[in-house]
Enzyme design. Structure first.
Site, PDB file in Angstrom:
ATOM      1  NE  ARG A   1       9.987  -2.591  10.555  1.00 35.46           N
ATOM      2  CZ  ARG A   1       8.882  -1.957  10.233  1.00 35.46           C
ATOM      3  NH1 ARG A   1       8.913  -1.021   9.314  1.00 35.46           N
ATOM      4  NH2 ARG A   1       7.729  -2.248  10.787  1.00 35.46           N
TER       5      ARG A   1
ATOM      6  NE  ARG B   1       0.252  -4.627  12.532  1.00 31.50           N
ATOM      7  CZ  ARG B   1       1.482  -4.451  12.062  1.00 31.50           C
ATOM      8  NH1 ARG B   1       1.708  -3.490  11.167  1.00 31.50           N
ATOM      9  NH2 ARG B   1       2.473  -5.205  12.460  1.00 31.50           N
TER      10      ARG B   1
ATOM     11  NE  ARG C   1      -5.853   2.050  11.442  1.00 32.98           N
ATOM     12  CZ  ARG C   1      -4.776   1.722  10.751  1.00 32.98           C
ATOM     13  NH1 ARG C   1      -4.728   0.572  10.120  1.00 32.98           N
ATOM     14  NH2 ARG C   1      -3.749   2.530  10.691  1.00 32.98           N
TER      15      ARG C   1
ATOM     16  CE  LYS D   1      -2.691   0.330   3.557  1.00 31.97           C
ATOM     17  NZ  LYS D   1      -2.582   1.419   4.521  1.00 31.97           N
TER      18      LYS D   1
ATOM     19  NE  ARG E   1       7.261  -5.325   4.367  1.00 35.32           N
ATOM     20  CZ  ARG E   1       6.264  -4.874   5.137  1.00 35.32           C
ATOM     21  NH1 ARG E   1       6.482  -4.617   6.413  1.00 35.32           N
ATOM     22  NH2 ARG E   1       5.067  -4.690   4.629  1.00 35.32           N
TER      23      ARG E   1
END
Ligand SMILES: [Zn+2]
Length: 226
Positions: A169, A181, A90, A15, A129
């Site tokens: 991360r 989430r 949301r 996004k 990632r």
């Protein structure tokens, strides 16, 4: 014509990437709700002070503080040609209240973009990632074919600059947080997908499959947005 756009997509859908590509292409600011909070708090606005009191207590900022902040931001000078809002609403309740507020302020909404991705694929992309110590913008992902790092002598090197010692991360490896989430996003009854459905009955919603590469998805989006 103004280009006022809402963008939806779960974590791992790209996004942020697609948002900045669209923002650049159409010359409209990418407005992110987290940034709006930070700006109001830094400037010490009345709404910023109220928001801070909730954040300091570890609570969510109520919609009657968030929405006026967003509306103020969307009416600033740089938004005259349009805006791309990311990170709000949301859930279904926020969608209803936000839609009513837009109507009241006579702010139009031209498009809603829904970035589609399978939940498991999105999770794999997040966990794959890898960050380049030289530059966070060098894309490396061990689970995305077009962004694979270079493998040399059993080590992974940045695909852009060849730097060794790619990092992960902690947030990207926190499966419970990712699942939480995604749980909110993929909830079609009251969550973010319920909000998307709410807009489908009111605005033109552009659904795009994000599995093809960034270039293909971007040019597809550009065709649909003009
Ligand atoms: Zn690099």
């Amino acid at each position: 014509m103004e280009m006022n756009i809402l963008i939806f997509g779960p974590n791992g859908s790209g996004k942020g990437t697609f948002g900045s590509i669209i923002s650049e292409k159409f010359g409209i600011p990418q407005v992110e709700t987290g940034a709006i909070f930070r700006e109001n708090i830094t400037k010490g606005t009345e709404l910023g002070k109220q928001a801070k009191s909730f954040i300091d207590k570890g609570e969510l900022v109520p919609d009657d503080i968030t929405i006026p902040m967003i509306l103020t931001r969307l009416q600033e000078d740089d938004c005259k040609k349009g805006w791309l809002l990311d990170g709000f609403p949301r859930n279904i309740t926020q969608a209803e209240v936000f839609w009513a507020a837009l109507q009241k302020e006579k702010i139009t909404l031209e498009y809603v973009i829904e970035l589609e991705i399978n939940r498991e694929v999105a999770k794999k992309r997040i966990m794959g990632r890898r960050l380049c110590p030289n530059d966070n913008n060098h894309p490396n992902n061990i689970n995305v074919k077009e962004n694979l790092p270079i493998e040399k002598d059993g080590k992974l090197l940045c695909r852009v600059c060849g730097r060794e010692g790619l990092l992960t991360r902690a947030d990207d490896q926190d499966e419970a947080a990712i699942d939480k989430r995604h749980g909110i996003y993929f909830d079609t009854n009251t969550g973010t997908l319920a909000a998307v459905r709410y807009f489908k009955e009111r605005v033109k919603v552009i659904q795009v499959d994000t599995l093809p590469g960034v270039k293909e998805v971007s040019s597809h989006l550009f065709r649909l947005l003009t």
